[in-house]
Design a protein around this motif. Sequence first.
Motif, PDB file in Angstrom:
ATOM      1  N   THR A 123       0.825  -1.207   0.000  1.00  0.00           N
ATOM      2  CA  THR A 123       0.000   0.000   0.000  1.00  0.00           C
ATOM      3  C   THR A 123       0.859   1.257   0.000  1.00  0.00           C
ATOM      4  N   ALA A 124       1.911   1.252   0.787  1.00  0.00           N
ATOM      5  CA  ALA A 124       2.792   2.416   0.867  1.00  0.00           C
ATOM      6  C   ALA A 124       3.494   2.680  -0.466  1.00  0.00           C
ATOM      7  N   LEU A 125       4.101   1.642  -1.039  1.00  0.00           N
ATOM      8  CA  LEU A 125       4.841   1.834  -2.284  1.00  0.00           C
ATOM      9  C   LEU A 125       3.906   2.121  -3.452  1.00  0.00           C
ATOM     10  N   GLY A 126       2.747   1.467  -3.485  1.00  0.00           N
ATOM     11  CA  GLY A 126       1.777   1.766  -4.540  1.00  0.00           C
ATOM     12  C   GLY A 126       1.278   3.186  -4.465  1.00  0.00           C
ATOM     13  N   THR A 127       1.006   3.640  -3.264  1.00  0.00           N
ATOM     14  CA  THR A 127       0.577   5.034  -3.095  1.00  0.00           C
ATOM     15  C   THR A 127       1.670   6.003  -3.509  1.00  0.00           C
ATOM     16  N   TYR A 128       2.906   5.650  -3.213  1.00  0.00           N
ATOM     17  CA  TYR A 128       4.033   6.511  -3.569  1.00  0.00           C
ATOM     18  C   TYR A 128       4.148   6.657  -5.088  1.00  0.00           C
ATOM     19  N   VAL A 129       4.022   5.551  -5.806  1.00  0.00           N
ATOM     20  CA  VAL A 129       4.125   5.589  -7.264  1.00  0.00           C
ATOM     21  C   VAL A 129       2.964   6.363  -7.871  1.00  0.00           C
ATOM     22  N   VAL A 130       1.748   6.094  -7.415  1.00  0.00           N
ATOM     23  CA  VAL A 130       0.573   6.763  -7.970  1.00  0.00           C
ATOM     24  C   VAL A 130       0.588   8.257  -7.634  1.00  0.00           C
ATOM     25  N   ALA A 131       0.993   8.596  -6.415  1.00  0.00           N
ATOM     26  CA  ALA A 131       1.005  10.003  -6.012  1.00  0.00           C
ATOM     27  C   ALA A 131       2.022  10.809  -6.805  1.00  0.00           C
ATOM     28  N   TYR A 132       3.101  10.166  -7.255  1.00  0.00           N
ATOM     29  CA  TYR A 132       4.071  10.877  -8.091  1.00  0.00           C
ATOM     30  C   TYR A 132       3.634  10.912  -9.552  1.00  0.00           C
ATOM     31  N   ALA A 133       3.215   9.760 -10.080  1.00  0.00           N
ATOM     32  CA  ALA A 133       2.911   9.674 -11.509  1.00  0.00           C
ATOM     33  C   ALA A 133       1.586  10.342 -11.865  1.00  0.00           C
ATOM     34  N   GLY A 134       0.607  10.311 -10.958  1.00  0.00           N
ATOM     35  CA  GLY A 134      -0.707  10.872 -11.277  1.00  0.00           C
ATOM     36  C   GLY A 134      -0.666  12.351 -11.622  1.00  0.00           C
ATOM     37  N   PRO A 135      -0.222  13.221 -10.710  1.00  0.00           N
ATOM     38  CA  PRO A 135      -0.137  14.654 -11.051  1.00  0.00           C
ATOM     39  C   PRO A 135       0.783  14.928 -12.230  1.00  0.00           C
ATOM     40  N   LEU A 136       1.865  14.154 -12.359  1.00  0.00           N
ATOM     41  CA  LEU A 136       2.777  14.359 -13.480  1.00  0.00           C
ATOM     42  C   LEU A 136       2.070  14.120 -14.807  1.00  0.00           C
ATOM     43  N   LEU A 137       1.345  13.036 -14.928  1.00  0.00           N
ATOM     44  CA  LEU A 137       0.662  12.723 -16.182  1.00  0.00           C
ATOM     45  C   LEU A 137      -0.409  13.753 -16.498  1.00  0.00           C
ATOM     46  N   VAL A 138      -1.155  14.175 -15.485  1.00  0.00           N
ATOM     47  CA  VAL A 138      -2.231  15.145 -15.722  1.00  0.00           C
ATOM     48  C   VAL A 138      -1.663  16.497 -16.148  1.00  0.00           C
ATOM     49  N   LEU A 139      -0.710  17.021 -15.394  1.00  0.00           N
ATOM     50  CA  LEU A 139      -0.159  18.341 -15.703  1.00  0.00           C
ATOM     51  C   LEU A 139       0.667  18.314 -16.983  1.00  0.00           C
ATOM     52  N   ALA A 140       1.432  17.241 -17.195  1.00  0.00           N
ATOM     53  CA  ALA A 140       2.247  17.166 -18.402  1.00  0.00           C
ATOM     54  C   ALA A 140       1.384  17.048 -19.650  1.00  0.00           C
ATOM     55  N   THR A 141       0.249  16.364 -19.550  1.00  0.00           N
ATOM     56  CA  THR A 141      -0.627  16.201 -20.713  1.00  0.00           C
ATOM     57  C   THR A 141      -1.436  17.467 -20.994  1.00  0.00           C
ATOM     58  N   LEU A 142      -1.998  18.075 -19.952  1.00  0.00           N
ATOM     59  CA  LEU A 142      -2.873  19.244 -20.147  1.00  0.00           C
ATOM     60  C   LEU A 142      -2.085  20.527 -20.356  1.00  0.00           C
ATOM     61  N   VAL A 143      -0.954  20.676 -19.691  1.00  0.00           N
ATOM     62  CA  VAL A 143      -0.202  21.928 -19.760  1.00  0.00           C
ATOM     63  C   VAL A 143       1.074  21.776 -20.571  1.00  0.00           C
ATOM     64  N   GLY A 144       1.803  20.697 -20.345  1.00  0.00           N
ATOM     65  CA  GLY A 144       3.115  20.526 -20.965  1.00  0.00           C
ATOM     66  C   GLY A 144       3.122  19.911 -22.340  1.00  0.00           C
ATOM     67  N   GLN A 145       1.940  19.662 -22.921  1.00  0.00           N
ATOM     68  CA  GLN A 145       1.847  19.096 -24.271  1.00  0.00           C
ATOM     69  C   GLN A 145       2.571  17.758 -24.378  1.00  0.00           C
ATOM     70  N   ALA A 146       2.492  16.945 -23.328  1.00  0.00           N
ATOM     71  CA  ALA A 146       3.139  15.643 -23.348  1.00  0.00           C
ATOM     72  C   ALA A 146       2.248  14.622 -24.041  1.00  0.00           C
ATOM     73  N   ALA A 147       2.873  13.692 -24.736  1.00  0.00           N
ATOM     74  CA  ALA A 147       2.155  12.612 -25.401  1.00  0.00           C
ATOM     75  C   ALA A 147       2.483  11.312 -24.676  1.00  0.00           C
TER      76      ALA A 147
END
Length: 441
Positions: free
Chosen positions: A126-150
């Motif tokens: 639970t700890a490690l899964g939360t750590y991965v999701v908490a880092y990757a989730g905001p990154l994917l959202v902000l990079a896709t909507l703002v940073g023009q990431a594919a």
Amino acid sequence: MVLMHTSPHPQPYRRTILAVLMEVAKIDLIVVPAGFVIATVFWIIGLGSQLPYSTIPEWAFALWATVSGLSVSTLGFDFSLAPSLVTVGLWFLVAAGAKRVVGGTAADSPTESEDDLGGWWALMGTALGTYVVAYAGPLLVLATLVGQAAVTPFGFLRLVLFLLTAVAWALIRVRGIGDIPCLSPIADETFSVAVRLVRRLLWAAAALGVIVLLVGIAIRWSDVADTLQVYSSPVAAGIGLIVVQALFAPSIVYSAVSWTAGTGVGIGGAGTSSAFTSTSAPVPDVHVLQLLSGDYPAWTAAAPGLLVLLGLLCVILGRDRARDIAEQSWIGLGIAIGILFVIVEVLALFARGAMGPLGLSGFGPSALTSAPAITGWIGAGMAAGLLLIRLSGLHTVDSDFADDDEDGDDEDAFDEADGSEAFGEDEPEPVDGVVNDDEPR
């Protein structure tokens, strides 16, 4: 009487999840402001007068996405070649946070018994899964909507490997391999010797890559020196190019090792430059890229032998290290080769990508061929080194047996002497003609 079955107390999970979110917040508070600062500097120095202010957050989140392994599109070009030096720094930052998460979670674990690891693994997962999701989730959202990431399969794979390797390193660093089911049968000493050998191999391979680059600059000095002449300000261009190349230093060094292995470096799909092949594909006016275009001397075809020699020397140099490797035998060597392949494959994935037009539209070594080739050449040298150690140890073993036999004979002699004294054996009778003092005259 009815027995009431209650679920495990949620307090450890709440405390663990809160601690994990705090660790991710620390990383974000370092990475995001740093991205904005770098984006602002580039906006001011570059095209600030022609681009709107909204370019700054777009570049900031695009940089975060690229460093983490994703692909972005801006200014009409695709950028997926990560500045690997920044990527390595971010990886260590994420791994350090994961290490603190593992340590704190292990301390709060309700169960750490060998008979029942279910509760421990549930909390740790639970700890490690939360750590991965908490880092990757905001990154994917902000990079896709703002940073023009594919979010391409290649970029998503690199992001997953980026996070999984950091988490795996933290777990093994804190807990060892005993808690991992697939690695628990391996002895701790065997794994430790293999890890030390891999660390020595990586440093040696990095040094070899730097030496190859220096030799290449010496051979192509005229082309490298003429690179700056195409710029209006050669001094400023030289300083800027040195900074840019330093940001990509790990990828450049890995490309040099791939060139040495014979798999080479791809240049925009126009050809591959390696110790065996040459290409005349056009490349941008950058120092290290000038080393990839043109012919090479015939003796460069023997470059893969350097990797074999590297693996050989890393195994046999140092009496104590060689003895440790020989004690673990082929199992330890196989584990070291496996760890080396995983690390080299991840490096290969981050060393290839796009970074603009011309030769940088698809630049870098192939992850499908370079990692197996590098591991194969080095592994051959490692196997030869272990074989030499074992062959050279045969005489030592024989001499040790001989010494043991001599020591055993001496010990038997002493034992016989001691036994005769202890049991009071009769002294030998005097020879005729010799009179003892005790006999009557």
